[in-house]
Write a protein that holds these residues in place. Structure first.
Motif, PDB file in Angstrom:
ATOM      1  N   LYS A  78       0.825  -1.387  -0.071  1.00  0.00           N
ATOM      2  CA  LYS A  78       0.078   0.299   0.154  1.00  0.00           C
ATOM      3  C   LYS A  78       0.882   1.120  -0.062  1.00  0.00           C
ATOM      4  CE  LYS A  78      -3.508   2.942   0.533  1.00  0.00           C
ATOM      5  NZ  LYS A  78      -4.370   3.075  -0.451  1.00  0.00           N
ATOM      6  N   LEU A  79       0.937   1.868  -1.212  1.00  0.00           N
ATOM      7  CA  LEU A  79       1.793   3.150  -1.251  1.00  0.00           C
ATOM      8  C   LEU A  79       1.090   4.372  -0.741  1.00  0.00           C
ATOM      9  CD1 LEU A  79       3.174   2.716  -4.817  1.00  0.00           C
ATOM     10  CD2 LEU A  79       4.225   1.833  -2.728  1.00  0.00           C
ATOM     11  N   PRO A  80       2.058   5.235  -0.163  1.00  0.00           N
ATOM     12  CA  PRO A  80       1.380   6.417   0.686  1.00  0.00           C
ATOM     13  C   PRO A  80       0.568   7.419  -0.162  1.00  0.00           C
ATOM     14  CG  PRO A  80       3.816   6.618   0.442  1.00  0.00           C
ATOM     15  CD  PRO A  80       3.491   5.335   0.071  1.00  0.00           C
ATOM     16  N   THR A  81       0.858   7.320  -1.335  1.00  0.00           N
ATOM     17  CA  THR A  81       0.164   8.425  -2.274  1.00  0.00           C
ATOM     18  C   THR A  81      -0.722   7.779  -3.511  1.00  0.00           C
ATOM     19  OG1 THR A  81       2.017   8.332  -3.694  1.00  0.00           O
ATOM     20  CG2 THR A  81       2.139   9.990  -2.208  1.00  0.00           C
ATOM     21  N   SER A  82      -1.215   6.701  -3.220  1.00  0.00           N
ATOM     22  CA  SER A  82      -1.915   5.725  -4.182  1.00  0.00           C
ATOM     23  C   SER A  82      -3.498   5.900  -3.799  1.00  0.00           C
ATOM     24  CB  SER A  82      -1.782   4.329  -3.930  1.00  0.00           C
ATOM     25  OG  SER A  82      -1.938   3.714  -2.624  1.00  0.00           O
ATOM     26  N   GLY A  83      -4.100   6.738  -3.425  1.00  0.00           N
ATOM     27  CA  GLY A  83      -5.399   7.137  -3.033  1.00  0.00           C
ATOM     28  C   GLY A  83      -6.088   5.990  -2.564  1.00  0.00           C
ATOM     29  N   GLN A  84      -7.226   5.857  -3.142  1.00  0.00           N
ATOM     30  CA  GLN A  84      -7.996   4.504  -2.736  1.00  0.00           C
ATOM     31  C   GLN A  84      -8.374   3.827  -3.920  1.00  0.00           C
ATOM     32  OE1 GLN A  84      -9.908   3.953   0.579  1.00  0.00           O
ATOM     33  NE2 GLN A  84      -7.888   4.784   1.197  1.00  0.00           N
ATOM     34  N   ASN A  85      -8.455   2.404  -3.803  1.00  0.00           N
ATOM     35  CA  ASN A  85      -8.857   1.608  -4.732  1.00  0.00           C
ATOM     36  C   ASN A  85     -10.050   0.714  -4.363  1.00  0.00           C
ATOM     37  OD1 ASN A  85      -6.861   2.154  -6.665  1.00  0.00           O
ATOM     38  ND2 ASN A  85      -5.417   1.563  -5.000  1.00  0.00           N
ATOM     39  N   LEU A  86     -11.212   0.723  -4.908  1.00  0.00           N
ATOM     40  CA  LEU A  86     -12.173  -0.253  -4.516  1.00  0.00           C
ATOM     41  C   LEU A  86     -12.791  -1.118  -5.671  1.00  0.00           C
ATOM     42  CD1 LEU A  86     -14.657  -0.144  -2.468  1.00  0.00           C
ATOM     43  CD2 LEU A  86     -15.865   1.363  -3.791  1.00  0.00           C
ATOM     44  N   LEU A  87     -12.854  -2.319  -5.356  1.00  0.00           N
ATOM     45  CA  LEU A  87     -13.332  -3.658  -6.339  1.00  0.00           C
ATOM     46  C   LEU A  87     -14.567  -3.602  -5.910  1.00  0.00           C
ATOM     47  CD1 LEU A  87     -12.583  -5.587  -8.622  1.00  0.00           C
ATOM     48  CD2 LEU A  87     -12.290  -7.115  -6.505  1.00  0.00           C
ATOM     49  N   VAL A  88     -15.384  -3.503  -7.291  1.00  0.00           N
ATOM     50  CA  VAL A  88     -16.862  -3.316  -7.334  1.00  0.00           C
ATOM     51  C   VAL A  88     -17.323  -4.562  -8.122  1.00  0.00           C
ATOM     52  CG1 VAL A  88     -19.040  -2.411  -7.515  1.00  0.00           C
ATOM     53  CG2 VAL A  88     -17.078  -0.825  -7.171  1.00  0.00           C
ATOM     54  N   LEU A  89     -18.118  -5.583  -7.217  1.00  0.00           N
ATOM     55  CA  LEU A  89     -18.485  -6.707  -8.119  1.00  0.00           C
ATOM     56  C   LEU A  89     -20.042  -6.792  -8.121  1.00  0.00           C
ATOM     57  CD1 LEU A  89     -16.392  -9.509  -6.214  1.00  0.00           C
ATOM     58  CD2 LEU A  89     -15.933  -8.220  -8.388  1.00  0.00           C
ATOM     59  N   GLY A  90     -20.676  -7.077  -9.336  1.00  0.00           N
ATOM     60  CA  GLY A  90     -21.882  -7.262  -9.537  1.00  0.00           C
ATOM     61  C   GLY A  90     -22.124  -8.713  -9.643  1.00  0.00           C
ATOM     62  N   SER A  91     -22.911  -9.374  -8.674  1.00  0.00           N
ATOM     63  CA  SER A  91     -22.971 -10.816  -8.845  1.00  0.00           C
ATOM     64  C   SER A  91     -24.316 -11.246  -9.478  1.00  0.00           C
ATOM     65  CB  SER A  91     -23.048 -11.083  -7.254  1.00  0.00           C
ATOM     66  OG  SER A  91     -23.551 -12.634  -7.221  1.00  0.00           O
ATOM     67  N   GLU A 121      -5.528  10.788  -4.734  1.00  0.00           N
ATOM     68  CA  GLU A 121      -5.270  11.408  -3.699  1.00  0.00           C
ATOM     69  C   GLU A 121      -6.032  12.619  -3.949  1.00  0.00           C
ATOM     70  OE1 GLU A 121      -3.542  11.069   0.129  1.00  0.00           O
ATOM     71  OE2 GLU A 121      -3.415   9.539  -1.665  1.00  0.00           O
ATOM     72  N   GLY A 122      -6.919  13.175  -2.880  1.00  0.00           N
ATOM     73  CA  GLY A 122      -7.598  14.661  -2.768  1.00  0.00           C
ATOM     74  C   GLY A 122      -9.128  14.116  -3.248  1.00  0.00           C
ATOM     75  N   ARG A 123      -9.244  13.201  -3.858  1.00  0.00           N
ATOM     76  CA  ARG A 123     -10.664  12.698  -3.913  1.00  0.00           C
ATOM     77  C   ARG A 123     -11.498  13.673  -4.631  1.00  0.00           C
ATOM     78  NH1 ARG A 123     -12.433   8.585   0.872  1.00  0.00           N
ATOM     79  NH2 ARG A 123     -10.386   7.534   1.267  1.00  0.00           N
ATOM     80  N   ARG A 124     -11.133  13.958  -5.743  1.00  0.00           N
ATOM     81  CA  ARG A 124     -11.792  14.851  -6.468  1.00  0.00           C
ATOM     82  C   ARG A 124     -12.274  14.612  -7.931  1.00  0.00           C
ATOM     83  NH1 ARG A 124     -13.798  18.292  -3.095  1.00  0.00           N
ATOM     84  NH2 ARG A 124     -12.494  19.346  -1.898  1.00  0.00           N
ATOM     85  N   GLU A 125     -11.732  13.387  -8.407  1.00  0.00           N
ATOM     86  CA  GLU A 125     -12.167  12.623  -9.483  1.00  0.00           C
ATOM     87  C   GLU A 125     -11.846  11.264  -9.427  1.00  0.00           C
ATOM     88  OE1 GLU A 125      -7.855  13.499 -11.531  1.00  0.00           O
ATOM     89  OE2 GLU A 125      -9.538  14.317 -12.122  1.00  0.00           O
ATOM     90  N   ALA A 126     -12.380  10.391 -10.239  1.00  0.00           N
ATOM     91  CA  ALA A 126     -12.483   9.089 -10.064  1.00  0.00           C
ATOM     92  C   ALA A 126     -12.143   8.274 -11.556  1.00  0.00           C
ATOM     93  CB  ALA A 126     -13.521   8.524  -9.348  1.00  0.00           C
TER      94      ALA A 126
END
Length: 365
Positions: A78-91, A121-126
């Protein structure tokens, strides 16, 4: 003169009862206010008790998976500047309320839709990166759904990993193929997806040409439509009515609907309608499986609030660059070097280069 004291005493004796009568109304008012305050306290306690009961009811709906325990230490850093990563699954599970939605005759469950949502990082875009379900991958060693050891295997279809080993193994597979650590994962099934769309009153989408898919049941003319839950499910699952009829063709529709759904949720003032908020929360929590870090209303709400600054209309949607497999043209494999460039940009929290967005297998889109 001799009667004056008597008269004075008489007047005094008459005033005393009058004085006592004058003092009674304040005491009655105090008693009334005590009852009012008591009632208010009871109402507050009752409301608090109800709110607690509703919270426990909804909180208990969420199923959580401890990724750290399931995956161990063999995970990307987990890198300190890697923002957030979310895996979304549709079952596409056909059990329970899902049985009548989109093919009740199919047994088991698969990850019908999978995407990595990267919030810099900063959570302004995705950035949303869709992984085609027909992608051939190397499945790491995992624990099967029956609890037995599942050895590593090459050239397995990506969506079969969920069926054989569950969501934790899907997370492990994605981390291994991308080198990107997943901070969280969220899974929603057919019934939950349909219920969410219905709970918010539908989602508007615009299609540029008619879509007629006898397999999914979707029948839309060109133009803008507000889709209800059943139509929305048909929309994200349709494949024969768009592109070349492959899984790649419908990824564009899935990404389009994701942006429209997030935009509609952001547009609506759910907090201004407690009834709708509860309906949405009840629908979602009954159909959600998350990692243990998100498996409570409080944590989900905190994560949601942290993304308030993200504008869905500016979210970039990308398909993992793939090419048709040389041995089986009905399957695809990650295209190189595009796929490596894409994942490297996500790992480093950098802008994704244009070269990494081009997929040799476009699915006729």
């Amino acid at each position: 003169m001799t009667h004056a004291p008597t008269m004075t005493g008489s007047r005094g004796s008459r005033r005393a009862p009058s004085g006592r009568r004058a003092a009674r109304p304040p005491r009655r008012r105090r008693r009334v206010w005590r009852w009012v305050l008591l009632c208010l306290v009871l109402v507050v306690l009752a409301a608090g008790g109800t709110a607690y009961w509703l919270y426990r009811d909804l909180d208990g709906n969420i199923e959580g998976v401890d990724l750290d325990r399931a995956l161990g230490d063999d995970r990307p850093e987990k890198l300190p500047t890697s923002g957030q990563n979310l895996l979304v699954l549709g079952s596409d599970s056909r059990s329970g309320a899902n049985a009548d939605l989109g093919g009740g005759q199919v047994s088991g469950a698969r990850s019908d839709t999978a995407l990595v949502l990267h919030i810099p990082e900063g959570r302004r875009e995705a950035v949303a990166i869709s992984i085609p379900r027909d992608t051939l991958v190397t499945r790491p060693e995992c624990t099967g759904r029956d609890g037995s050891a599942l050895p590593s295997a090459r050239r397995v279809m990506f969506n079969s990993v969920y069926a054989q080993a569950g969501p934790a193994c899907v997370v492990k597979t994605v981390e291994q193929m991308s080198g990107v650590r997943m901070d969280h994962f969220v899974e929603i099934d057919f019934a939950g997806f349909k219920g969410l769309v219905d709970a918010i009153g539908g989602v508007p989408v615009t299609v540029e040409e008619d879509i007629h898919d006898t397999s999914s049941g979707l029948d839309l003319s060109a133009g803008t439509h507000r889709l209800d839950g059943t139509q929305a499910l048909q929309f994200v699952r349709t494949r024969h009515g768009v592109g070349d009829g492959s899984d790649l063709g419908r990824i564009g529709l899935q990404q389009q609907f994701l942006v429209a759904l997030l935009s509609e949720i952001k547009k609506q003032d759910l907090l201004g309608s407690p009834t709708k908020t509860y309906r949405v929360a009840d629908t979602l929590t009954e159909s959600l499986t998350t990692d243990s870090g998100l498996a409570s209303l409080t944590r989900l709400a905190e994560f949601g609030r942290s993304m308030n600054g993200v504008d869905p209309s500016t979210m970039e949607t990308i398909m993992l660059p793939v090419q048709y497999d040389a041995q089986d043209p009905n399957r695809v494999v990650a295209a190189q070097p595009q796929a490596d460039e894409l994942w490297e940009a996500v790992r480093k929290d950098e802008e994704i280069p244009e070269s990494a967005k081009k997929s040799p297998a476009a699915g006729g889109r």
